[in-house]
Motif scaffolding. Structure first.
Motif, mmCIF file in Angstrom:
data_model
loop_
_atom_site.group_PDB
_atom_site.id
_atom_site.type_symbol
_atom_site.label_atom_id
_atom_site.label_comp_id
_atom_site.label_asym_id
_atom_site.label_seq_id
_atom_site.Cartn_x
_atom_site.Cartn_y
_atom_site.Cartn_z
ATOM 1 N N ALA A 1 0.825 -1.202 0.000
ATOM 2 C CA ALA A 1 0.000 0.000 0.000
ATOM 3 C C ALA A 1 0.863 1.258 0.000
ATOM 4 O O ALA A 1 2.026 1.231 0.373
ATOM 5 C CB ALA A 1 -0.898 0.008 1.229
ATOM 6 N N SER A 2 0.252 2.339 -0.412
ATOM 7 C CA SER A 2 0.892 3.644 -0.261
ATOM 8 C C SER A 2 0.611 4.163 1.151
ATOM 9 O O SER A 2 -0.218 3.608 1.864
ATOM 10 C CB SER A 2 0.333 4.618 -1.293
ATOM 11 O OG SER A 2 -1.060 4.745 -1.084
ATOM 12 N N VAL A 3 1.330 5.219 1.524
ATOM 13 C CA VAL A 3 1.128 5.844 2.840
ATOM 14 C C VAL A 3 0.993 7.349 2.626
ATOM 15 O O VAL A 3 1.729 7.930 1.827
ATOM 16 C CB VAL A 3 2.331 5.560 3.777
ATOM 17 C CG1 VAL A 3 2.281 6.450 5.010
ATOM 18 C CG2 VAL A 3 2.368 4.086 4.179
ATOM 19 N N THR A 4 0.045 7.953 3.316
ATOM 20 C CA THR A 4 -0.122 9.401 3.202
ATOM 21 C C THR A 4 -0.193 10.045 4.582
ATOM 22 O O THR A 4 -1.007 9.648 5.410
ATOM 23 C CB THR A 4 -1.426 9.744 2.433
ATOM 24 O OG1 THR A 4 -1.406 9.069 1.181
ATOM 25 C CG2 THR A 4 -1.551 11.248 2.207
ATOM 26 N N PHE A 5 0.681 11.007 4.812
ATOM 27 C CA PHE A 5 0.528 11.909 5.961
ATOM 28 C C PHE A 5 -0.150 13.167 5.413
ATOM 29 O O PHE A 5 0.369 13.790 4.489
ATOM 30 C CB PHE A 5 1.884 12.313 6.540
ATOM 31 C CG PHE A 5 2.601 11.223 7.285
ATOM 32 C CD1 PHE A 5 2.485 11.108 8.662
ATOM 33 C CD2 PHE A 5 3.417 10.325 6.610
ATOM 34 C CE1 PHE A 5 3.169 10.118 9.361
ATOM 35 C CE2 PHE A 5 4.109 9.332 7.291
ATOM 36 C CZ PHE A 5 3.974 9.227 8.673
ATOM 37 N N ASP A 6 -1.302 13.520 5.970
ATOM 38 C CA ASP A 6 -2.040 14.670 5.475
ATOM 39 C C ASP A 6 -2.154 15.698 6.599
ATOM 40 O O ASP A 6 -2.968 15.518 7.499
ATOM 41 C CB ASP A 6 -3.423 14.182 5.002
ATOM 42 C CG ASP A 6 -4.321 15.330 4.562
ATOM 43 O OD1 ASP A 6 -3.805 16.420 4.267
ATOM 44 O OD2 ASP A 6 -5.550 15.112 4.527
ATOM 45 N N ARG A 7 -1.304 16.685 6.583
ATOM 46 C CA ARG A 7 -1.226 17.718 7.631
ATOM 47 C C ARG A 7 -1.147 17.089 9.032
ATOM 48 O O ARG A 7 -1.693 17.633 9.984
ATOM 49 C CB ARG A 7 -2.420 18.685 7.544
ATOM 50 C CG ARG A 7 -2.397 19.588 6.302
ATOM 51 C CD ARG A 7 -3.731 20.308 6.112
ATOM 52 N NE ARG A 7 -4.797 19.368 5.794
ATOM 53 C CZ ARG A 7 -5.817 19.074 6.572
ATOM 54 N NH1 ARG A 7 -5.963 19.654 7.724
ATOM 55 N NH2 ARG A 7 -6.718 18.171 6.192
ATOM 56 N N ALA A 8 -0.490 15.954 9.112
ATOM 57 C CA ALA A 8 -0.466 15.206 10.378
ATOM 58 C C ALA A 8 0.369 15.938 11.428
ATOM 59 O O ALA A 8 1.504 16.335 11.166
ATOM 60 C CB ALA A 8 0.086 13.808 10.147
ATOM 61 N N THR A 9 -0.217 16.127 12.594
ATOM 62 C CA THR A 9 0.416 16.921 13.647
ATOM 63 C C THR A 9 0.375 16.173 14.966
ATOM 64 O O THR A 9 -0.636 15.558 15.305
ATOM 65 C CB THR A 9 -0.326 18.271 13.801
ATOM 66 O OG1 THR A 9 -0.255 18.981 12.556
ATOM 67 C CG2 THR A 9 0.289 19.124 14.912
ATOM 68 N N ARG A 10 1.493 16.224 15.697
ATOM 69 C CA ARG A 10 1.530 15.649 17.032
ATOM 70 C C ARG A 10 2.040 16.699 18.013
ATOM 71 O O ARG A 10 3.139 17.225 17.851
ATOM 72 C CB ARG A 10 2.462 14.428 17.067
ATOM 73 C CG ARG A 10 2.687 13.846 18.458
ATOM 74 C CD ARG A 10 1.402 13.364 19.079
ATOM 75 N NE ARG A 10 1.607 12.708 20.370
ATOM 76 C CZ ARG A 10 0.707 12.727 21.355
ATOM 77 N NH1 ARG A 10 -0.443 13.373 21.200
ATOM 78 N NH2 ARG A 10 0.935 12.088 22.477
#
Ligand SMILES: Nc1ncnc2c1ncn2[C@@H]1O[C@H](COP(=O)(O)OP(=O)(O)OP(=O)(O)O)[C@@H](O)[C@H]1O
Ligand SMILES: [Mg+2]
Length: 376
Positions: free
Chosen positions: A2-11
């Motif tokens: 699969a592909s992986v997407t971080f979409d404006r991911a914030t911690r």
């Protein structure tokens, strides 16, 4: 896979003032090997743990394939991780160590054996399957840790500095093995390191983080040839790029610092704004310099501090002759303010105390805004 997407991911960790990972936008293609690199504390492990579901994502989303996994548990994500401190079970054989997660998951014995033996073949561990970890070398143990991840046949591999426990020589060997293995298996992989050499040699693409903020993502070549800002310029490449702040002499079409002068393209000059205060940050890699005979216009005089002979070539370490150096590096523990590094052919005859004159080869100059640090 699969592909992986971080979409404006914030911690944002509880109690922290600033995000440890700040609006991360990153697409990893199906089967890609992406290396996440950056200095200590830049948010690499946090980003990885967010993808694994071990850390909350406070804002934004994370997708695996088309599936939004932002709120999914680690188990539901079909991911296998290899950490720096992979603890093998000392009382179990290599076979048992590799098959343990599958056994817990209730996979049938025949199937476990099939997958373990296949992984062992891939990792060159077949003859060690009945040994205990204490009878293995560091590199072999590291491969067992990889094997444990492989047998799970995950959609995504996550690796957090898996080589940092190995000595330098083994690290070089093992990084080649991991890169080859990943290519053969074609499993989407996110690999964390703070070693930029590892990043340049292993990844299809590299993402550079600093203070939780993505600086640039691109192929090793793109990052090396066209860093988007001063940080990436100083971080990627070894020995590091020489970076300094020059005065702009617009009338002469040149930049000056002490006795050094460097010609500037009209396009670069056009990019300098009032905010830059008449200054510009210039970068040139050690390998982009060549020695010329005497002091001349558009050269950099370097007083030699010491010479490192590597056989294939040599590195000359020095400082700006006559003084006047103005730093512009990234200012972390690895940078050495005022040091100029020049790569020369071996046995060039350059000695400590000499003053040499270096010129930047065509295409070897990187120019950045003094005000913003961005590439001009
Ligand atoms: N559990 C936590 N609680 C609070 N702050 C944390 C926690 N874990 C990490 N941090 C902070 O978040 C920032 C990013 O940490 P992280 O571990 O992701 O960095 P890193 O890039 O992996 O660094 P290193 O190369 O040293 O492993 C750091 O400032 C760190 O102090
Ligand atoms: Mg880390």
């Amino acid at each position: 896979m699969a592909s992986v997407t971080f979409d404006r991911a914030t911690r944002i960790y509880p109690g922290a003032k600033k995000p440890s990972v700040d609006k991360l936008n990153l697409d990893i293609a199906d089967g890609e090997f992406l290396v996440l690199v950056g200095p200590s504390g830049s948010g690499k492990s946090t980003a990885l743990r967010m993808l694994a579901g071990l850390e909350d994502t406070d804002e934004g989303r994370i997708l695996i394939g088309e599936r939004d996994v932002t709120d999914a548990s680690p188990k539901e994500r079909d991911i296998a991780m290899v950490f720096q401190n992979y603890a093998l079970y000392p009382h179990m054989t290599v076979r048992e160590n590799m098959g343990f997660a599958l056994k817990i998951a209730g996979v049938a014995k025949d199937e476990i054996n099939r997958r373990v033996e296949e992984a062992a073949t891939t990792l060159d561990l077949t003859e060690y399957l009945d040994r205990k970890p204490k009878a293995l070398s560091g590199g072999q143990r590291q491969r067992v840790a990889m094997g444990r991840a492989i047998v799970r046949e995950p959609q995504v591999f996550l690796m957090d500095e898996p080589l940092s426990n190995l000595d330098a020589k083994l690290r070089v060997q093992t990084r080649t093995q991991i890169a080859n293995l990943q290519r053969r298996m074609g499993v989407t992989t996110l690999y964390v390191t703070h070693d930029q050499t590892e990043a340049l040699t292993m990844g299809d693409r590299i993402a550079v983080l600093n203070f939780g903020v993505l600086q640039q993502v691109g192929t090793p070549r793109e990052l090396y040839q066209a860093p988007v800002n001063v940080f990436v310029a100083g971080f990627i490449g070894s020995p590091a790029m020489n970076l300094a702040t020059f005065d702009v002499d617009a009338a002469a079409g040149a930049a000056r610092m002490g006795r050094a002068s460097i010609p500037l393209d009209p396009a670069v000059l056009d990019g300098v704004t009032a905010e830059d205060g008449g200054q510009i940050i210039l970068g040139f890699r050690p390998e982009a310099l060549e020695l010329v005979d005497g002091e001349a216009e558009h050269t950099i005089p370097v007083e030699v501090d010491f010479v490192e002979e590597l056989g294939s070539d040599s590195y000359v370490y020095g400082h700006l002759a006559g003084g006047g150096w103005r730093d512009a590096g990234r200012g972390d523990e690895d940078s050495n303010p005022g040091q100029i590094v020049v790569r020369t052919p071996p046995m060039s005859g350059v000695r400590e105390g000499d003053v040499i004159h270096a010129r930047i080869k065509d295409g070897g100059l990187h120019a950045f805004s003094r005000a913003t640090g961005r590439r001009l």
